[in-house]
Write an enzyme that holds these catalytic residues in place. Structure first.
Site, PDB file in Angstrom:
ATOM      1  N   TYR A 194       0.796  -1.223   0.000  1.00 55.35           N
ATOM      2  CA  TYR A 194       0.000   0.000   0.000  1.00 55.35           C
ATOM      3  C   TYR A 194       0.833   1.279   0.000  1.00 55.35           C
ATOM      4  O   TYR A 194       0.272   2.371   0.018  1.00 55.35           O
ATOM      5  CB  TYR A 194      -0.986   0.021   1.174  1.00 55.35           C
ATOM      6  CG  TYR A 194      -0.409  -0.310   2.526  1.00 55.35           C
ATOM      7  CD1 TYR A 194       0.352   0.612   3.227  1.00 55.35           C
ATOM      8  CD2 TYR A 194      -0.654  -1.552   3.101  1.00 55.35           C
ATOM      9  CE1 TYR A 194       0.884   0.310   4.467  1.00 55.35           C
ATOM     10  CE2 TYR A 194      -0.137  -1.864   4.347  1.00 55.35           C
ATOM     11  CZ  TYR A 194       0.629  -0.926   5.023  1.00 55.35           C
ATOM     12  OH  TYR A 194       1.146  -1.235   6.258  1.00 55.35           O
ATOM     13  N   LYS A 195       2.151   1.160  -0.029  1.00 49.57           N
ATOM     14  CA  LYS A 195       2.995   2.360  -0.092  1.00 49.57           C
ATOM     15  C   LYS A 195       3.298   2.671  -1.557  1.00 49.57           C
ATOM     16  O   LYS A 195       2.429   3.119  -2.298  1.00 49.57           O
ATOM     17  CB  LYS A 195       4.260   2.140   0.737  1.00 49.57           C
ATOM     18  CG  LYS A 195       3.997   1.852   2.220  1.00 49.57           C
ATOM     19  CD  LYS A 195       5.295   1.696   2.990  1.00 49.57           C
ATOM     20  CE  LYS A 195       5.058   1.159   4.391  1.00 49.57           C
ATOM     21  NZ  LYS A 195       4.289   2.076   5.245  1.00 49.57           N
TER      22      LYS A 195
END
Length: 419
Positions: free
Chosen positions: A229-230
């Site tokens: 999710y980064k």
């Protein structure tokens, strides 16, 4: 002297600049510098999820499991493998980073029970410590040893790692890129020291994947985990991934055995027999909506290519550091990240005694979204897929205004849960 014209000129030459339009940006005035915590939403992800909801779930219902859902964890894993220098069949998407870390760390400790020490450093992400501490409570005699960074920014030296390793050392687990300072270890060099001492390696790639070149195969790394999710832009709480070197896949056992890792899972027999491959490290049914959302961000990374992404990341972090020396250092900020680009990830930390309140003023008064890490770190993430040089320049100008106008003084020192 760096000015707005110079920033615009750099944007005009940016060969990855076209990818910025691939992401949702509702507020044209917002400067988003927190992609190292949560990446932006790819436009393609909106379309993919709508199709999954309407067609695959809404129309095809349970038939969709046999029409691609069962293979999706391996399919996306093999794409991530291309980004992190792994071979096909060595990466799979599953669970959360912490759960994957627990599974692989415990598997390593159980495989060699006479070696009872887990080694790490004092720069690792705290959640990783919590996982290891849980393992030490589970396995009597097991010990977590944290080696000290000399300055709190740069990592532990190869010599210090070597001295710390002995016949009790089982596993060395580090964040490849450190969450506070952005320091990035030389994976191949550290892994070589560990191998010389009979120690397995488990790398947390969460702050590296999609922004820093990684080659797990060439580095001879044993195990790795990471989030999506980064910089991979997989969405909040998206499933993580794990890597197990091919030669270890039948040696290590998944300590959280479940039916998705069971050989011939639909035979539904009473006894567990693991798959002989990477699937043995699966446990339960994956969350399909969030799993499917990962692929579009990964595809964009593959389109851009890690060499181009890394070149832009290095250029942008250096651009910010140059601005720091020109504008922020005279205002009392300190640089809390490496100056050597080869040791730096894609985020830069700067410190200030009023860091927390400055962070609040940036968010609420100046429409700049960084994040804050104790004790004084403003952490600025530069995601090369969508961050522009103009974003960076504008953020620094707004940061200067926060100090010049003392906007931070209206905020309290009381911390909130999300920074």
């Amino acid at each position: 002297m760096i000015d707005a014209t110079f920033a615009y000129a750099l944007d005009a030459k940016d060969e990855l600049g076209y990818l910025r339009d691939r992401f949702v940006m509702h507020d044209s005035e917002l400067i988003y510098l927190d992609g190292n915590s949560l990446g932006r939403l790819p436009r393609a992800t909106e379309r993919r999820l709508q199709d999954l909801i309407t067609q695959e779930w809404g129309h095809r219902l349970i038939r969709s499991w046999g029409e691609g859902w069962f293979e999706l964890q391996e399919k996306v894993g093999n794409k991530i493998a291309q980004i992190i220098g792994a071979r096909p069949g060595e990466v799979i998407v599953a669970d959360a980073t912490s759960i994957n870390l627990y599974k692989l760390a415990l598997a390593a400790m159980l495989a060699r029970p006479t070696r009872k020490h887990i080694l790490s450093d004092d720069l690792n992400f705290p959640s990783d410590y919590y996982i290891f501490q849980g393992i030490t409570r589970l396995l009597p005699g097991t010990k977590l040893r944290r080696l000290a960074s000399p300055d709190g920014v740069h990592g532990v030296s190869l010599a210090d790692f070597s001295v710390a390793m002995n016949e009790d050392s089982n596993l060395l687990s580090l964040s490849h890129t450190v969450f506070k300072s952005g320091f990035t270890y030389d994976m191949a060099a550290v892994t070589a020291v560990a191998r010389e001492n009979g120690v397995m390696t488990l790398w947390d790639l969460s702050h590296s994947v999609g922004s820093v070149p990684i080659n797990l195969h060439d580095a001879k790394a044993d195990l790795a985990v990471g989030c999506t999710y980064k910089y991979l832009n997989g969405g909040p709480g998206a499933p993580a991934f794990l890597y197990v070197r091919q030669s270890l896949q039948e040696t290590l056992s998944n300590p959280i055995s479940g039916w998705f890792g069971q050989h011939d899972m639909f035979a539904l027999g009473p006894d567990y027999t693991p798959e002989p491959n990477i699937r043995r490290f699966l446990t339960g049914t994956p969350p399909l909506l969030s799993l499917a959302a990962i692929e579009m961000g990964v595809d964009t990374i593959l389109e851009a290519g890690m060499p181009r992404l890394r070149a832009k990341s290095v250029a942008q972090t250096q651009f910010f550091i140059d601005l720091y020396h020109q504008i922020l250092e005279p205002l009392g900020f300190t640089l809390n990240s490496p100056t050597d680009a080869s040791q730096r990830g894609s985020h830069v930390s700067i410190g200030h005694p009023e860091g927390w309140r400055i962070n609040q003023a940036l968010i609420n008064d100046k429409n700049v979204l960084p994040d804050f890490r104790e004790p004084d770190n403003l952490r600025l993430g530069f995601a090369p897929l969508y961050t522009s040089y103009s974003d960076i320049y504008t953020a620094v100008m707004r940061l200067r205004a926060v100090l010049h106008d003392k906007l931070y003084e209206k905020y309290t020192v009381e911390r909130t849960t999300v920074t």
